[in-house]
Motif scaffolding. Structure first.
Motif, PDB file in Angstrom:
ATOM      1  N   PRO A  68      36.805 -13.816  24.583  1.00 21.41           N
ATOM      2  CA  PRO A  68      37.591 -12.579  24.636  1.00 21.41           C
ATOM      3  C   PRO A  68      36.821 -11.416  25.263  1.00 21.41           C
ATOM      4  O   PRO A  68      36.374 -10.493  24.588  1.00 21.41           O
ATOM      5  CB  PRO A  68      37.916 -12.319  23.167  1.00 21.41           C
ATOM      6  CG  PRO A  68      36.766 -12.913  22.429  1.00 21.41           C
ATOM      7  CD  PRO A  68      36.365 -14.120  23.223  1.00 21.41           C
ATOM      8  N   ILE A  69      36.660 -11.502  26.562  1.00 21.70           N
ATOM      9  CA  ILE A  69      35.994 -10.448  27.335  1.00 21.70           C
ATOM     10  C   ILE A  69      37.049  -9.873  28.277  1.00 21.70           C
ATOM     11  O   ILE A  69      37.618 -10.622  29.081  1.00 21.70           O
ATOM     12  CB  ILE A  69      34.801 -11.011  28.133  1.00 21.70           C
ATOM     13  CG1 ILE A  69      33.768 -11.616  27.192  1.00 21.70           C
ATOM     14  CG2 ILE A  69      34.176  -9.917  29.002  1.00 21.70           C
ATOM     15  CD1 ILE A  69      32.655 -12.363  27.897  1.00 21.70           C
ATOM     16  N   PRO A  70      37.320  -8.578  28.213  1.00 21.80           N
ATOM     17  CA  PRO A  70      38.399  -8.004  29.021  1.00 21.80           C
ATOM     18  C   PRO A  70      38.000  -7.745  30.476  1.00 21.80           C
ATOM     19  O   PRO A  70      38.335  -6.714  31.054  1.00 21.80           O
ATOM     20  CB  PRO A  70      38.714  -6.695  28.282  1.00 21.80           C
ATOM     21  CG  PRO A  70      37.421  -6.294  27.681  1.00 21.80           C
ATOM     22  CD  PRO A  70      36.734  -7.598  27.307  1.00 21.80           C
ATOM     23  N   LEU A  71      37.283  -8.682  31.056  1.00 21.50           N
ATOM     24  CA  LEU A  71      36.857  -8.591  32.455  1.00 21.50           C
ATOM     25  C   LEU A  71      37.065  -9.944  33.102  1.00 21.50           C
ATOM     26  O   LEU A  71      37.181 -10.970  32.416  1.00 21.50           O
ATOM     27  CB  LEU A  71      35.378  -8.189  32.533  1.00 21.50           C
ATOM     28  CG  LEU A  71      35.026  -6.831  31.936  1.00 21.50           C
ATOM     29  CD1 LEU A  71      33.528  -6.686  31.774  1.00 21.50           C
ATOM     30  CD2 LEU A  71      35.581  -5.713  32.793  1.00 21.50           C
ATOM     31  N   ASN A  72      37.040  -9.982  34.414  1.00 21.74           N
ATOM     32  CA  ASN A  72      37.172 -11.236  35.135  1.00 21.74           C
ATOM     33  C   ASN A  72      35.820 -11.948  35.139  1.00 21.74           C
ATOM     34  O   ASN A  72      34.833 -11.387  35.609  1.00 21.74           O
ATOM     35  CB  ASN A  72      37.647 -10.946  36.566  1.00 21.74           C
ATOM     36  CG  ASN A  72      38.011 -12.210  37.306  1.00 21.74           C
ATOM     37  OD1 ASN A  72      38.187 -13.267  36.714  1.00 21.74           O
ATOM     38  ND2 ASN A  72      38.136 -12.095  38.614  1.00 21.74           N
ATOM     39  N   PHE A  73      35.758 -13.156  34.598  1.00 20.15           N
ATOM     40  CA  PHE A  73      34.520 -13.933  34.564  1.00 20.15           C
ATOM     41  C   PHE A  73      34.870 -15.413  34.592  1.00 20.15           C
ATOM     42  O   PHE A  73      35.981 -15.807  34.241  1.00 20.15           O
ATOM     43  CB  PHE A  73      33.670 -13.593  33.323  1.00 20.15           C
ATOM     44  CG  PHE A  73      34.269 -14.050  32.029  1.00 20.15           C
ATOM     45  CD1 PHE A  73      33.847 -15.226  31.429  1.00 20.15           C
ATOM     46  CD2 PHE A  73      35.276 -13.317  31.405  1.00 20.15           C
ATOM     47  CE1 PHE A  73      34.412 -15.663  30.236  1.00 20.15           C
ATOM     48  CE2 PHE A  73      35.832 -13.740  30.218  1.00 20.15           C
ATOM     49  CZ  PHE A  73      35.404 -14.914  29.632  1.00 20.15           C
ATOM     50  N   ALA A  74      33.924 -16.226  34.977  1.00 21.45           N
ATOM     51  CA  ALA A  74      34.150 -17.665  35.092  1.00 21.45           C
ATOM     52  C   ALA A  74      33.801 -18.411  33.805  1.00 21.45           C
ATOM     53  O   ALA A  74      34.480 -19.374  33.449  1.00 21.45           O
ATOM     54  CB  ALA A  74      33.352 -18.235  36.257  1.00 21.45           C
ATOM     55  N   ASP A  75      32.752 -17.983  33.111  1.00 19.90           N
ATOM     56  CA  ASP A  75      32.289 -18.763  31.965  1.00 19.90           C
ATOM     57  C   ASP A  75      31.293 -17.938  31.164  1.00 19.90           C
ATOM     58  O   ASP A  75      30.628 -17.049  31.704  1.00 19.90           O
ATOM     59  CB  ASP A  75      31.608 -20.047  32.455  1.00 19.90           C
ATOM     60  CG  ASP A  75      31.320 -21.048  31.345  1.00 19.90           C
ATOM     61  OD1 ASP A  75      31.932 -20.956  30.264  1.00 19.90           O
ATOM     62  OD2 ASP A  75      30.487 -21.942  31.568  1.00 19.90           O
ATOM     63  N   VAL A  76      31.204 -18.246  29.894  1.00 20.59           N
ATOM     64  CA  VAL A  76      30.132 -17.786  29.022  1.00 20.59           C
ATOM     65  C   VAL A  76      29.554 -19.050  28.407  1.00 20.59           C
ATOM     66  O   VAL A  76      30.301 -19.928  27.977  1.00 20.59           O
ATOM     67  CB  VAL A  76      30.650 -16.843  27.913  1.00 20.59           C
ATOM     68  CG1 VAL A  76      29.560 -16.541  26.908  1.00 20.59           C
ATOM     69  CG2 VAL A  76      31.203 -15.565  28.497  1.00 20.59           C
ATOM     70  N   ALA A  77      28.242 -19.154  28.382  1.00 20.72           N
ATOM     71  CA  ALA A  77      27.621 -20.364  27.838  1.00 20.72           C
ATOM     72  C   ALA A  77      26.340 -20.008  27.103  1.00 20.72           C
ATOM     73  O   ALA A  77      25.665 -19.025  27.431  1.00 20.72           O
ATOM     74  CB  ALA A  77      27.323 -21.359  28.956  1.00 20.72           C
ATOM     75  N   VAL A  78      26.038 -20.825  26.115  1.00 21.28           N
ATOM     76  CA  VAL A  78      24.785 -20.732  25.372  1.00 21.28           C
ATOM     77  C   VAL A  78      24.108 -22.088  25.473  1.00 21.28           C
ATOM     78  O   VAL A  78      24.760 -23.129  25.308  1.00 21.28           O
ATOM     79  CB  VAL A  78      25.041 -20.376  23.889  1.00 21.28           C
ATOM     80  CG1 VAL A  78      23.807 -20.586  23.053  1.00 21.28           C
ATOM     81  CG2 VAL A  78      25.536 -18.944  23.773  1.00 21.28           C
TER      82      VAL A  78
END
Length: 131
Positions: A105-115
């Motif tokens: 839930p990030i209100p920006l355009n992005f491809a992925d979040v990973a840890v």
């Protein structure tokens, strides 16, 4: 063991209900898991027997059950649980786990979040040595 080989599983996508926010837990989303196991594969290569290696199909099912199972707030916690499960097989010396949360839930355009976590088996205690 003189060397470590690798078993790599990438792109395992499983629906889960992980996240800090209530709506993430209620609605759920897909998580994608990448695993890199480091272990010796020489015995399996010599015997050509699946019992002499980590059965990646069974491991994938175990990981999927963790992702689909009890919700956690952080994907860091989820990655740790997956790494611990992979290290249950004593042949695995090291594991790298990446948990992708492409619909975070990030209100920006992005491809992925990973840890990504990298965990190793603790070194075995040396026996008392007498000289």
């Amino acid at each position: 063991m003189d060397f470590l080989d690798e078993i790599v599983l990438t792109g395992l996508t499983v629906f889960g209900r992980h996240g800090v926010y209530t709506h993430e837990r209620e609605e759920g989303q897909d998580f994608t898991i990448d695993l890199r196991l480091r272990l010796s594969l020489d015995q399996a290569a010599a015997s050509d027997d699946v019992t002499d290696t980590v059965h990646y199909g069974e491991l994938a099912e175990k990981v999927a059950a963790i992702v689909a199972g009890e919700p956690v707030k952080l994907i860091e916690t989820l990655a740790e649980r997956i790494a611990s499960a992979a290290l249950e097989d004593e042949r695995v010396q090291n594991v790298t786990v990446t948990v992708h949360k492409p619909h975070a839930p990030i209100p920006l355009n992005f491809a992925d979040v990973a840890v990504t976590v990298n965990r190793s088996r603790p070194p075995q205690a040396l026996e008392d040595i007498t000289i």
